[in-house]
Every structure is written in C-alpha cells, then in structure tokens.
Design a protein around this motif. Structure first.
Motif, PDB file in Angstrom:
ATOM      1  N   SER A 138       0.829  -1.203   0.000  1.00  0.00           N
ATOM      2  CA  SER A 138       0.000   0.000   0.000  1.00  0.00           C
ATOM      3  C   SER A 138       0.867   1.258   0.000  1.00  0.00           C
ATOM      4  CB  SER A 138      -0.900   0.014   1.242  1.00  0.00           C
ATOM      5  OG  SER A 138      -0.116   0.116   2.423  1.00  0.00           O
ATOM      6  N   ARG A 139       0.285   2.368  -0.347  1.00  0.00           N
ATOM      7  CA  ARG A 139       1.022   3.633  -0.365  1.00  0.00           C
ATOM      8  C   ARG A 139       1.494   4.046   1.030  1.00  0.00           C
ATOM      9  NH1 ARG A 139      -1.712   8.202  -3.973  1.00  0.00           N
ATOM     10  NH2 ARG A 139       0.152   9.279  -3.196  1.00  0.00           N
ATOM     11  N   PRO A 140       0.703   3.832   2.103  1.00  0.00           N
ATOM     12  CA  PRO A 140       1.222   4.162   3.441  1.00  0.00           C
ATOM     13  C   PRO A 140       2.498   3.389   3.788  1.00  0.00           C
ATOM     14  CG  PRO A 140      -1.148   3.942   3.528  1.00  0.00           C
ATOM     15  CD  PRO A 140      -0.738   3.489   2.155  1.00  0.00           C
ATOM     16  N   VAL A 141       2.596   2.140   3.319  1.00  0.00           N
ATOM     17  CA  VAL A 141       3.814   1.348   3.556  1.00  0.00           C
ATOM     18  C   VAL A 141       4.987   1.986   2.817  1.00  0.00           C
ATOM     19  CG1 VAL A 141       4.947  -0.864   3.073  1.00  0.00           C
ATOM     20  CG2 VAL A 141       2.641  -0.833   4.020  1.00  0.00           C
ATOM     21  N   VAL A 142       4.760   2.387   1.567  1.00  0.00           N
ATOM     22  CA  VAL A 142       5.807   3.054   0.787  1.00  0.00           C
ATOM     23  C   VAL A 142       6.216   4.359   1.463  1.00  0.00           C
ATOM     24  CG1 VAL A 142       6.302   4.268  -1.384  1.00  0.00           C
ATOM     25  CG2 VAL A 142       5.143   2.040  -1.413  1.00  0.00           C
ATOM     26  N   ARG A 143       5.227   5.097   1.946  1.00  0.00           N
ATOM     27  CA  ARG A 143       5.488   6.382   2.596  1.00  0.00           C
ATOM     28  C   ARG A 143       6.373   6.194   3.831  1.00  0.00           C
ATOM     29  NH1 ARG A 143       0.131   8.053   2.854  1.00  0.00           N
ATOM     30  NH2 ARG A 143       0.182   8.211   0.588  1.00  0.00           N
ATOM     31  N   GLU A 144       6.104   5.149   4.596  1.00  0.00           N
ATOM     32  CA  GLU A 144       6.917   4.875   5.788  1.00  0.00           C
ATOM     33  C   GLU A 144       8.357   4.541   5.395  1.00  0.00           C
ATOM     34  OE1 GLU A 144       7.111   1.792   9.606  1.00  0.00           O
ATOM     35  OE2 GLU A 144       5.332   1.838   8.330  1.00  0.00           O
ATOM     36  N   ALA A 145       8.524   3.748   4.352  1.00  0.00           N
ATOM     37  CA  ALA A 145       9.871   3.395   3.878  1.00  0.00           C
ATOM     38  C   ALA A 145      10.621   4.641   3.412  1.00  0.00           C
ATOM     39  CB  ALA A 145       9.778   2.373   2.753  1.00  0.00           C
ATOM     40  N   LEU A 146       9.953   5.500   2.683  1.00  0.00           N
ATOM     41  CA  LEU A 146      10.579   6.723   2.191  1.00  0.00           C
ATOM     42  C   LEU A 146      10.988   7.639   3.342  1.00  0.00           C
ATOM     43  CD1 LEU A 146       8.305   7.553  -0.894  1.00  0.00           C
ATOM     44  CD2 LEU A 146      10.596   6.532  -0.911  1.00  0.00           C
ATOM     45  N   GLN A 147      10.155   7.699   4.365  1.00  0.00           N
ATOM     46  CA  GLN A 147      10.491   8.516   5.528  1.00  0.00           C
ATOM     47  C   GLN A 147      11.762   8.012   6.193  1.00  0.00           C
ATOM     48  OE1 GLN A 147       9.407  11.358   6.626  1.00  0.00           O
ATOM     49  NE2 GLN A 147      10.749  11.341   8.417  1.00  0.00           N
ATOM     50  N   ARG A 148      11.887   6.691   6.325  1.00  0.00           N
ATOM     51  CA  ARG A 148      13.092   6.101   6.913  1.00  0.00           C
ATOM     52  C   ARG A 148      14.313   6.398   6.046  1.00  0.00           C
ATOM     53  NH1 ARG A 148      12.805   4.794  12.247  1.00  0.00           N
ATOM     54  NH2 ARG A 148      11.139   3.305  12.704  1.00  0.00           N
ATOM     55  N   LEU A 149      14.156   6.307   4.754  1.00  0.00           N
ATOM     56  CA  LEU A 149      15.265   6.580   3.838  1.00  0.00           C
ATOM     57  C   LEU A 149      15.707   8.042   3.922  1.00  0.00           C
ATOM     58  CD1 LEU A 149      13.977   4.496   0.825  1.00  0.00           C
ATOM     59  CD2 LEU A 149      16.133   4.086   2.015  1.00  0.00           C
ATOM     60  N   ARG A 150      14.747   8.936   4.136  1.00  0.00           N
ATOM     61  CA  ARG A 150      15.098  10.348   4.330  1.00  0.00           C
ATOM     62  C   ARG A 150      15.871  10.526   5.631  1.00  0.00           C
ATOM     63  NH1 ARG A 150      10.065  11.281   1.713  1.00  0.00           N
ATOM     64  NH2 ARG A 150       8.920  11.089   3.663  1.00  0.00           N
ATOM     65  N   GLU A 151      15.391   9.879   6.691  1.00  0.00           N
ATOM     66  CA  GLU A 151      16.057   9.985   7.994  1.00  0.00           C
ATOM     67  C   GLU A 151      17.493   9.451   7.929  1.00  0.00           C
ATOM     68  OE1 GLU A 151      13.502   7.773  10.535  1.00  0.00           O
ATOM     69  OE2 GLU A 151      11.951   9.322  10.618  1.00  0.00           O
ATOM     70  N   ASP A 152      17.705   8.442   7.090  1.00  0.00           N
ATOM     71  CA  ASP A 152      19.030   7.835   6.985  1.00  0.00           C
ATOM     72  C   ASP A 152      19.899   8.495   5.921  1.00  0.00           C
ATOM     73  OD1 ASP A 152      18.284   6.116   8.989  1.00  0.00           O
ATOM     74  OD2 ASP A 152      17.741   4.473   7.649  1.00  0.00           O
ATOM     75  N   GLY A 153      19.396   9.568   5.319  1.00  0.00           N
ATOM     76  CA  GLY A 153      20.195  10.356   4.398  1.00  0.00           C
ATOM     77  C   GLY A 153      20.400   9.739   3.030  1.00  0.00           C
ATOM     78  N   VAL A 154      19.569   8.742   2.675  1.00  0.00           N
ATOM     79  CA  VAL A 154      19.715   8.088   1.376  1.00  0.00           C
ATOM     80  C   VAL A 154      18.989   8.869   0.284  1.00  0.00           C
ATOM     81  CG1 VAL A 154      19.327   5.958   0.079  1.00  0.00           C
ATOM     82  CG2 VAL A 154      19.956   5.845   2.492  1.00  0.00           C
ATOM     83  N   ILE A 155      17.843   9.429   0.635  1.00  0.00           N
ATOM     84  CA  ILE A 155      17.079  10.232  -0.327  1.00  0.00           C
ATOM     85  C   ILE A 155      16.747  11.585   0.282  1.00  0.00           C
ATOM     86  CG2 ILE A 155      16.066   8.159  -1.370  1.00  0.00           C
ATOM     87  CD1 ILE A 155      13.413   8.898   0.029  1.00  0.00           C
TER      88      ILE A 155
END
Length: 240
Positions: free
Chosen positions: A55-72
C-alpha cells in the motif's frame, strides 16, 4: 495485518519483517545497483506501491526512513531524489539481514551504549579497564593486519557494558549481540575496501571512548560513544 497492527512478512530466516523494511531494502538495492542513479528522481509513491505490491502508506513509511538515513531527499512539489549511492558491497555484507533493521539497531545503540559509556566512566574497576584495553589492543592488531575484527570490536563494546556494573546494560548488550555483529560486519567490511586512513579513523574513535572512560569523564565518554556509533551508521551508506 497481524494483531500487532503492523504489516509483516517473513524474511529468509522465518522471522517477521515489516513490509516497509522490505520496500526500504528494495529501494536501497535499486540505488546501490545503479538502477536509480545519484540525484535522479524516485518513481512516484503509486509506482513504488505497484512495484513492491504494498500500500502507499507502507511506501510512505519506507521513504520517511530513507530520508532519515540520508539516502534520499524530498523536494516540495517535485518528489524524492537519490541523495547518496551506497556501495554495492553493502548488499553482499548484509546477507539476509534487513538494512532497515540494521539502521534501527544503530539508532538504538547510539543512545543505549552512549549511556553505558558514561556510566562505565564513573564505575569502572581495574579488571574492567583491563578488559577494555585488551580488546582495544586486539582491535589495533586487526587494523595493522587488515582483518575485519568483528569479534574484537564486539568484545570492546561488551567490556564497556560490564564496566557499568549494571546487569541490565550487560543483558541488553548480550541480547542484541547478533544484531550488533551484523552491523559491525557491514561497516568494518566496507572500511576494509577503503583507504588505510579510514581504518585508522575508526580505531581512533575507539581510542577516544577508552580514554574518556579511563579518565573518568562521563560526558566525554557519552559523546565519544554516540559519535562513534552514529558515524558507523553513516559509513554503512557511504557513497561510492
């Protein structure tokens, strides 16, 4: 959805894994392999949702983590872009472990082990200092010989937990041993692929922790440990 309210699947070991972690790892893999290059725009949430079957909320959570980790990085009105391109070797050294899980372990350790180092600086006894010094000397030999030194690194951190004279720090360190070893394996293996100066810099972080504890400087010990673990977390996704 299980009764914990989390979207879970089973990983290669049969252990539960969050769907957002699967997406996180999948996106990191695309970037590391060069399918998504540095500064390129990520597919939309809808496209990623279809690609990973979530689902999109799952994708959104992954993207948030990637932002926090400085990948995106996200640009308002434009989407998310690749900020860092991890070395492909990180995929090999992670093996079956979730990269997202390893990052969360570093996140936890930055607080937990920093507090342990501060307490160790106040409470260490001679045998504790001896254990830390021996582990540090063994780590030095690893640096000189170009060996990974996971066991030696683990012993150094465990010696600090023991020096707190608090069984809860010791037991938590022991319960996280396999997760900690996975993170150490990734970051130390990656360091071996870099210059000798990189290995020396990592070793100097350990020396700074030991010196602050030995001199009974709790705040300096806390900061040195926190800096070391957060640096390790960053080194995991160091760009190629």
């Amino acid at each position: 959805m299980n009764d914990t309210g989390l979207d879970l699947v089973s990983n290669a070991d049969g252990a539960p894994e969050r769907l957002s972690d699967v997406v996180y790892d999948g996106i990191v893999s695309l970037i590391a392999r060069g399918d998504l290059i540095l500064n390129s725009r990520l597919p939309s949430e809808t496209e990623l949702s279809a690609r990973f079957g979530v689902s999109r909320p799952v994708v959104r959570e992954a993207l948030q983590r990637l932002r926090e980790d400085g990948v995106i990085v996200s640009r308002q009105g434009s989407g998310s872009y690749v900020k860092r391109q991890p070395d492909m070797a990180v995929l090999q050294f992670a093996q079956v472990s979730s990269l997202a899980d390893v990052q969360r372990c570093f996140e936890f350790r930055a607080g937990h082990e920093a507090a342990a180092a501060a307490l160790a600086a106040e409470r260490w006894q001679e045998e504790d200092l001896q254990r830390m010094q021996e582990a540090l000397e063994h780590l030095e030999q690893c640096v000189k010989s170009g060996t990974v030194g996971i066991e030696e690194d683990r012993r150094f951190h465990e010696a600090i937990a023991q020096a707190t004279r608090n069984q809860y720090y010791v037991s938590i360190q022991a319960s996280l041993a396999s997760h900690i070893a996975t993170g150490m394996n990734i970051t130390r293996q990656l360091s071996l692929l870099r210059t000798p100066e990189r290995l020396r810099a990592v070793q100097l972080e350990h020396v700074a922790i030991f010196d602050a504890i030995r001199q009974r400087e709790p705040e300096a010990a806390r900061l040195a440990m926190q800096r070391h673990i957060l640096n390790a977390r960053q080194r995991m996704f160091e760009g190629v």
